[in-house]
Design an enzyme around this catalytic site. Structure first.
Site, PDB file in Angstrom:
ATOM      1  N   LYS A 106     110.018   0.223 -39.427  1.00  0.00           N
ATOM      2  CA  LYS A 106     109.104  -0.470 -38.513  1.00  0.00           C
ATOM      3  C   LYS A 106     109.926  -1.082 -37.391  1.00  0.00           C
ATOM      4  O   LYS A 106     110.623  -2.070 -37.583  1.00  0.00           O
ATOM      5  CB  LYS A 106     108.330  -1.585 -39.215  1.00  0.00           C
ATOM      6  CG  LYS A 106     107.179  -2.116 -38.333  1.00  0.00           C
ATOM      7  CD  LYS A 106     106.816  -3.550 -38.624  1.00  0.00           C
ATOM      8  CE  LYS A 106     107.607  -4.524 -37.800  1.00  0.00           C
ATOM      9  NZ  LYS A 106     107.298  -4.467 -36.331  1.00  0.00           N
ATOM     10  N   GLU A 143     107.585  -4.520 -32.362  1.00  0.00           N
ATOM     11  CA  GLU A 143     106.373  -4.028 -31.704  1.00  0.00           C
ATOM     12  C   GLU A 143     106.521  -3.917 -30.204  1.00  0.00           C
ATOM     13  O   GLU A 143     105.824  -3.108 -29.565  1.00  0.00           O
ATOM     14  CB  GLU A 143     105.190  -4.933 -32.041  1.00  0.00           C
ATOM     15  CG  GLU A 143     105.352  -6.384 -31.629  1.00  0.00           C
ATOM     16  CD  GLU A 143     104.377  -7.305 -32.346  1.00  0.00           C
ATOM     17  OE1 GLU A 143     103.396  -7.720 -31.711  1.00  0.00           O
ATOM     18  OE2 GLU A 143     104.599  -7.596 -33.530  1.00  0.00           O
ATOM     19  N   GLY A 160     112.526 -14.183 -41.770  1.00  0.00           N
ATOM     20  CA  GLY A 160     113.303 -13.778 -42.942  1.00  0.00           C
ATOM     21  C   GLY A 160     112.837 -14.483 -44.207  1.00  0.00           C
ATOM     22  O   GLY A 160     112.784 -13.877 -45.289  1.00  0.00           O
ATOM     23  N   GLU A 210     119.527 -10.118 -42.156  1.00  0.00           N
ATOM     24  CA  GLU A 210     120.492 -10.521 -41.124  1.00  0.00           C
ATOM     25  C   GLU A 210     119.692 -11.338 -40.128  1.00  0.00           C
ATOM     26  O   GLU A 210     118.865 -10.818 -39.395  1.00  0.00           O
ATOM     27  CB  GLU A 210     121.134  -9.291 -40.486  1.00  0.00           C
ATOM     28  CG  GLU A 210     122.439  -9.607 -39.765  1.00  0.00           C
ATOM     29  CD  GLU A 210     122.257  -9.794 -38.268  1.00  0.00           C
ATOM     30  OE1 GLU A 210     122.154 -10.973 -37.844  1.00  0.00           O
ATOM     31  OE2 GLU A 210     122.205  -8.793 -37.547  1.00  0.00           O
ATOM     32  N   CYS A 267     122.297 -12.088 -31.881  1.00  0.00           N
ATOM     33  CA  CYS A 267     122.321 -13.038 -32.992  1.00  0.00           C
ATOM     34  C   CYS A 267     123.689 -13.697 -33.167  1.00  0.00           C
ATOM     35  O   CYS A 267     123.783 -14.847 -33.594  1.00  0.00           O
ATOM     36  CB  CYS A 267     121.911 -12.343 -34.283  1.00  0.00           C
ATOM     37  SG  CYS A 267     122.853 -10.847 -34.650  1.00  0.00           S
ATOM     38  N   GLU A 299     118.534 -22.161 -32.363  1.00  0.00           N
ATOM     39  CA  GLU A 299     118.877 -20.891 -31.713  1.00  0.00           C
ATOM     40  C   GLU A 299     117.957 -20.650 -30.517  1.00  0.00           C
ATOM     41  O   GLU A 299     116.744 -20.487 -30.680  1.00  0.00           O
ATOM     42  CB  GLU A 299     118.754 -19.738 -32.708  1.00  0.00           C
ATOM     43  CG  GLU A 299     119.237 -18.414 -32.131  1.00  0.00           C
ATOM     44  CD  GLU A 299     119.189 -17.287 -33.146  1.00  0.00           C
ATOM     45  OE1 GLU A 299     120.099 -16.453 -33.155  1.00  0.00           O
ATOM     46  OE2 GLU A 299     118.225 -17.236 -33.933  1.00  0.00           O
TER      47      GLU A 299
END
Length: 490
Positions: free
Chosen positions: A175, A178, A233, A250, A284, A385
């Site tokens: 997947k 999107e 996550g 991750e 990241c 972040e």
């Protein structure tokens, strides 16, 4: 003409049962470049069923390592032949510069070659348990691998998951994010031209709340690998408890880049710029916290700001652009909101902080390279972040304080130390709680080294032999070399 995308299930391109389509946008122009289906729960479950049936049939899982390696090399060749096409799609859909996108495309081909090479290497272990018993330790495929990738490296993250999962003999369901599905669709078009059996690789386009959630919850998915935010996550991990499937995550980062006063200044400045502004900061592992020793703090900031002013921001297809667009309007607004928060918190805005609305860039999502100085560890721009071209430069006194500040974070993905004193650099880097680290460098890595983090930056590792093991079960086989009655109950 706007391309209409489809799912890829059991070797066929399929329309979605849901007629609603998602607009895929070029972030540099805000033009609609494609329309993608919103995959349904039923379509996702059907693709999982196909993957499971294919796995159990053995058409891929029971092929010899050499046979699987040959197919991986076919895929690598197809990717290499189409580097320019993949580069164009990545630039158009993600907004990154052509230099970055081409590097990703070339690394994608190299990743398939690397995992093909691993399949031809000796593996397993043998133990002489006793005179009469011999134990073999072997690796086997897990079954169905659900692969969920982010929007910041649409091509590379797809391949980082597809290559080892297929190499291990699993069937897969991918997947893509999107908003950035174009390169993933192209990868499946290319895989369709190889000898990979139908049903071994499947693609469902759609949202994380439907397609991603279905993959994570499914009892027929044996391992799920997700790259993205820490918040999502956690949801993936919770959903995966239904059948206690293996989870590889991750996630986010707020990585420290520690610069001592004995560092080579030009090298440190250069890598500190690269560490945050490569990929427009949408990486990241970005070095979004630059920690500078007080003796050179002012000098470093002055030089850093001077060089950051010269970064050329523009469309990725412009060969002069050094930093591209932000991937979407939603994320663009989130970054600008963090910049506002930083100013309200009392940090010094030394550079940037604005949307770029000149030279034709007003049509896209472009933000100036942004530098905050005189920050403190309790500020949100230091703790959270931002995932954009925004850096916070913080002062420290000595080794002890540098390590304390560096580790004062919920994350632990990456980190770096700059010093001409190698002993000091090694002392400090060994105490930085992060999974990917550098001494006198930043962002440089390779497929042979494991990728992943500590703490809330994730679980498990991608790439290297560790990445292959994420998609394998470990089995012991005990062989009786002298079979005869054991007389246990006599």
């Amino acid at each position: 003409m706007v391309k209409v995308l489809k799912h890829y299930i059991n070797g066929n391109w399929a329309e979605s049962s849901d007629s609603e389509k998602m607009d895929i946008i070029n972030p540099a122009t805000r033009e609609v470049i494609a329309r993608a289906p919103k995959g349904t729960r039923e379509e996702t479950e059907e693709a999982i069923k196909i993957a499971k049936t294919t796995f159990e049939s053995g058409v891929w899982s029971c092929q010899s390592p050499q046979e699987r390696a040959a197919v991986l090399l076919q895929i690598a060749d197809k990717l290499q032949e189409n580097v320019d096409v993949l580069t164009d799609l990545e630039v158009e859909n993600n907004g990154k510069t052509r230099r970055e996108a081409q590097s990703d495309a070339e690394e994608a081909a190299a990743t398939f070659r690397y995992y093909a090479s691993l399949l031809n290497m000796p593996k397993g272990q043998v133990y002489e348990a006793s005179d009469d018993m011999q134990t073999l330790i072997v690796k086997e495929p897990m079954g169905v691998a659900g692969l969920i990738v982010p929007w910041n490296f649409p091509l590379l993250m797809s391949v980082w998951k597809i290559a080892p999962a297929l190499a291990a003999g699993n069937s897969i369901l991918l997947k893509p994010a999107e908003i950035t599905p174009l390169t993933a669709v192209k990868v499946f078009e290319l895989m369709d031209q190889t000898d990979l059996p139908k049903g071994a690789a499947n693609l469902i386009l759609g949202t994380g709340s439907v397609v991603g959630q279905t993959i994570a919850e499914s009892h027929d998915v044996d391992v799920v690998s997700f790259t993205g935010s820490t918040e999502v996550g956690r949801r993936i991990m919770q959903a995966a408890t239904g059948n206690l499937k293996k989870v590889s995550l991750e996630l986010g980062g707020k990585s420290p880049n520690i610069i001592f006063d004995d560092a080579d200044l030009e090298t440190a400045v250069d890598y500190a710029l690269f560490g945050i502004f490569m990929g427009s900061g949408q990486v990241c592992s970005s070095g979004s916290r630059v920690l500078v020793q007080e003796g050179i703090y002012d000098t470093f900031v002055e030089r850093y700001v001077e060089k950051a002013k010269g970064i050329r921001v523009g469309p990725g297809n412009d060969e002069h652009s050094q930093m591209g667009a932000i991937v979407s309007e939603k994320h663009f607004e989130s970054i600008l909101d963090y910049i506002r928060i930083g100013k309200e918190e009392g940090a010094t805005l030394a550079l940037g902080g604005n949307r770029i609305e000149k030279n034709g860039l007003e049509k896209g999502f472009f933000i100036e390279p942004t530098v905050f100085t005189h920050v403190t560890s309790d500020m949100r721009i230091v703790r959270e972040e931002i995932f954009g071209p925004v850096v916070a430069i913080q002062k420290f006194k000595d080794e002890e304080e540098a390590i304390k500040i560096a580790n004062d974070t919920d994350f632990g993905l990456a980190g770096a130390v700059f010093s001409t004193d190698q002993n000091k650099a090694m002392r400090v880097i060994k105490k930085v709680r992060a999974g990917i680290t550098w001494v006198n460098a930043y962002h440089l890595t390779n497929v042979q080294a494991p990728w992943g983090g500590y703490k809330q930056s994730g679980i498990g590792r991608s790439l290297s032999t560790y990445g292959l093991e994420e998609y394998q079960e470990t089995k012991q086989i005990n062989i009786n070399l002298d079979p005869k009655p054991i007389h246990w109950f006599e």
